[in-house]
Design a protein around this motif. Structure first.
Motif, mmCIF file in Angstrom:
data_model
loop_
_atom_site.group_PDB
_atom_site.id
_atom_site.type_symbol
_atom_site.label_atom_id
_atom_site.label_comp_id
_atom_site.label_asym_id
_atom_site.label_seq_id
_atom_site.Cartn_x
_atom_site.Cartn_y
_atom_site.Cartn_z
ATOM 1 N N ILE A 221 0.850 -1.187 0.000
ATOM 2 C CA ILE A 221 0.000 0.000 0.000
ATOM 3 C C ILE A 221 0.885 1.235 0.000
ATOM 4 N N ASP A 222 0.503 2.215 -0.803
ATOM 5 C CA ASP A 222 1.236 3.483 -0.890
ATOM 6 C C ASP A 222 0.269 4.603 -0.525
ATOM 7 N N THR A 223 0.417 5.144 0.675
ATOM 8 C CA THR A 223 -0.509 6.160 1.159
ATOM 9 C C THR A 223 -0.563 7.363 0.222
ATOM 10 N N GLN A 224 0.576 7.790 -0.276
ATOM 11 C CA GLN A 224 0.618 8.963 -1.143
ATOM 12 C C GLN A 224 -0.171 8.720 -2.431
ATOM 13 N N SER A 225 0.067 7.599 -3.071
ATOM 14 C CA SER A 225 -0.632 7.288 -4.312
ATOM 15 C C SER A 225 -2.118 7.057 -4.061
ATOM 16 N N LEU A 260 1.027 -0.678 12.992
ATOM 17 C CA LEU A 260 1.978 0.383 12.698
ATOM 18 C C LEU A 260 1.832 1.512 13.714
ATOM 19 N N ASP A 261 2.919 2.189 13.993
ATOM 20 C CA ASP A 261 2.895 3.283 14.954
ATOM 21 C C ASP A 261 2.137 4.492 14.423
ATOM 22 N N LEU A 267 5.113 4.145 1.219
ATOM 23 C CA LEU A 267 4.888 2.705 1.202
ATOM 24 C C LEU A 267 4.704 2.123 2.605
ATOM 25 N N TRP A 268 3.771 1.203 2.712
ATOM 26 C CA TRP A 268 3.587 0.439 3.937
ATOM 27 C C TRP A 268 4.594 -0.711 3.968
ATOM 28 N N PRO A 269 4.788 -1.332 5.136
ATOM 29 C CA PRO A 269 5.732 -2.458 5.212
ATOM 30 C C PRO A 269 5.327 -3.594 4.284
ATOM 31 N N ASP A 270 6.307 -4.327 3.839
ATOM 32 C CA ASP A 270 6.133 -5.460 2.941
ATOM 33 C C ASP A 270 5.461 -6.619 3.677
ATOM 34 N N PHE A 289 -2.186 0.570 -4.235
ATOM 35 C CA PHE A 289 -0.742 0.446 -4.322
ATOM 36 C C PHE A 289 -0.059 1.501 -5.187
ATOM 37 N N GLY A 290 -0.715 1.900 -6.274
ATOM 38 C CA GLY A 290 -0.077 2.810 -7.208
ATOM 39 C C GLY A 290 1.103 2.163 -7.901
#
Length: 415
Positions: A221-225, A260-261, A267-270, A289-290
Motif C-alpha cells: 500500500i502506498d498512502t501517497q498514491s 503500525l505506529d 509505502l507500507w511495510p512489505d 498500491f499505485g
C-alpha cells in the motif's frame, strides 16, 4: 459492489425472506458471437485428474474454515455430481445466504493422488463476503490439472462501511496463516503430507481477493498514491469513488490495525510471502498500491478483468496490475464490456424469491458468464502450469502470437 447495490439487496432480502423458494434455471445474458473454437482454448477442457473435496479448519489467531480441492487417486468415472452453494455473507439477521447454486464433479474426502511428485499449491481468496464455493468452477478445474487449491473463508460480512477497511489488513494475514499452516502440516505428518508441495505456491483471487493476492505476492500500500487517486474521486460519480469514500477516511485505522505506529507517508511495510511463485488477480483492487507499490511484485502476474467493471474499475485494477508489476513474465486479459461479477457463479439455479436480485451477482450485460469462465480457466490453467510446473507447451499457449480472440484484448511480456 456499490453501496446502492448492497442497500437494494439487503432491503429486498429482508422484505422477501419469508417467501417460498422455487428453484429455476438461470443463464447469463447472451454475448455477441466471439468465434471461439475448442482448439483455441485447450486448457479450458477439464484435466485428467479426478477431483476430491475436503472441508477443514485450523485455529490460528483468527480461526479459519478451509475448502480444499485436490487431485484424487480414483478413476474419472467414479466422480460424483457435487452441489455448490453460492454463499453471500449478509450478516445478521440473515446470516450466510445461498443466492444460487451450481453443480460440479467432486468426491468428498477422496484419497489424494500420490502417484507422482507432490502437487503445487494454489491459495484462492474469494471476493468480499463471498463464500469459497462460488469459485468452485475454477477450483475444480485447477485440481483436475494437478493443483491443490485451498480457499479460506475470510471472516467478514456484507457491511463495507465497517468491514472493508478491516479486511484490507486481515485478509493478507489470513493468506500467510494458511500457508504457514499447510507448510507445518506437510513437515509434521499432517493432512497435506506427501502430496502437497508447499514451496511451489501461487495465490489467486477475485475483487478484494485479487487485492489480497497482490499483497501476498509483494504489493505494498502506498498512502501517497492512494490519497492522490482517491481525494479527487470522493463525492463524484466516477466508478470506484465509493471505495475511496469507505477506505480513505479509515487509512489511519487500517495502519493501527496492522500494528503500525502511525500512518506511513508512502509505502507500507512489505507483507510478501517468499513462497509465492505467481499471482492471478481477477478484477483485483490494485488502487491501494499505485505504481510504486505494485512495482514491488517481482513474480509472474496474470491480471484479468472486464472493461465495464464499475465496482473495481478496469483502470484501477486489472490494467495497473499488469503495467506496473516487475515480474519477468506477465499477462493482461481484458474482457471487453464485461462487468465485475463475471468471475463468480455460474448460478445454474437461483431461488425464486431472489430472482430480482440475482442480476447483481449472477448475470452480465454483455457476456455469457460460462463463456467468460471458459476463457478464464484457459488462461489461468496455462499460466499456473507454465509457472509452477515449467510446462513449455502451456507457456507457448500464452504467447501473444497464439492469441486471437474476439472481444478479448490480450497483452503479454516474457512468453
Amino acid at each position: 459492489m456499490s453501496k446502492r447495490k448492497i442497500i437494494l439487496l439487503v432491503v429486498g432480502l429482508l422484505s422477501l425472506i419469508g417467501a417460498t423458494i422455487a428453484l429455476i434455471p438461470k443463464n447469463g445474458a447472451p454475448m455477441p458471437a466471439s468465434g471461439l473454437r475448442p482448439q483455441e482454448l485447450p486448457y479450458s477442457v477439464r484435466g485428467a485428474y479426478a477431483v476430491g473435496i475436503h472441508e477443514m479448519a485450523f485455529a490460528g489467531e483468527s480461526p479459519l474454515e478451509l475448502t480444499v480441492w485436490y487431485p484424487a487417486s480414483v478413476n474419472d468415472e467414479m466422480q460424483k455430481s457435487y452441489s455448490y452453494p453460492y454463499m453471500v455473507k449478509i450478516g445478521q439477521p440473515l446470516g450466510n445466504l445461498s443466492i444460487a447454486s451450481s453443480t460440479g464433479q467432486a468426491i468428498p474426502d477422496a484419497t489424494p493422488d500420490v502417484s507422482a511428485e507432490p502437487h503445487p499449491l494454489v491459495i484462492l481468496s474469494p471476493g468480499f463476503s463471498i463464500g469459497s464455493t462460488a469459485y468452485a468452477w475454477m477450483a475444480e478445474h485447477l485440481a483436475s490439472y494437478g493443483f491443490v487449491v485451498v480457499s479460506p473463508d475470510h471472516q467478514e460480512t456484507l457491511d463495507p462501511q465497517n468491514q472493508l477497511w478491516r479486511t484490507a489488513v486481515t485478509r493478507p494475514q489470513d493468506i500467510l496463516s494458511v500457508c504457514d499452516y499447510i507448510d507445518e502440516q506437510v513437515q509434521t505428518g499432517g493432512f497435506f503430507t506427501g502430496w502437497v508441495d508447499a514451496q511451489r505456491v501461487a495465490v489467486i483471487g477475485h475483487s478484494y481477493g485479487g487485492y489480497t493476492a497482490l499483497v501476498a505476492a509483494g504489493a505494498q500500500i502506498d498512502t501517497q498514491s492512494f490519497t492522490s487517486l482517491c481525494q479527487p474521486a470522493i463525492g463524484t460519480d466516477e466508478p470506484g469513488a465509493w471505495l475511496c469514500e469507505m477506505l480513505l477516511p479509515r487509512a489511519a485505522d487500517m495502519a493501527e490495525l496492522a500494528g503500525l505506529d502511525a500512518l506511513p507517508a508512502g509505502l507500507w511495510p512489505d507483507q510478501a510471502d517468499s513462497r509465492m511463485d505467481a499471482v492471478v488477480s481477477m478484477a483485483g483492487d490494485a488502487f491501494f498500491f499505485g505504481q510504486t507499490g505494485l512495482a514491488e511484485i517481482d513474480v509472474p502476474v496474470l491480471a484479468i478483468g472486464g472493461t465495464a467493471d464499475v465496482d473495481s474499475p478496469y483502470l484501477w485494477s486489472t490494467y495497473p496490475a499488469y503495467v506496473y508489476t516487475s515480474g519477468p513474465r506477465k499477462i493482461r486479459v481484458a474482457l471487453q464490456g464485461a462487468e465485475h461479477m463475471i468471475f463468480t457463479g455460474p448460478c445454474q439455479r437461483i431461488p425464486g424469491y431472489l430472482q430480482f436480485f440475482s442480476g447483481e451477482f449472477c448475470s452480465d450485460t454483455t457476456w455469457n458468464r460460462i463463456q467468460a469462465q471458459e476463457l478464464t480457466k484457459h488462461f489461468t490453467t496455462a499460466f499456473l502450469l507454465a509457472e509452477l510446473d515449467q510446462d513449455s507447451d502451456a507457456a507457448n499457449a500464452l504467447s501473444q502470437g497464439n492469441i486471437n480472440l474476439a472481444n478479448v484484448e490480450y497483452e503479454e511480456t516474457g512468453y
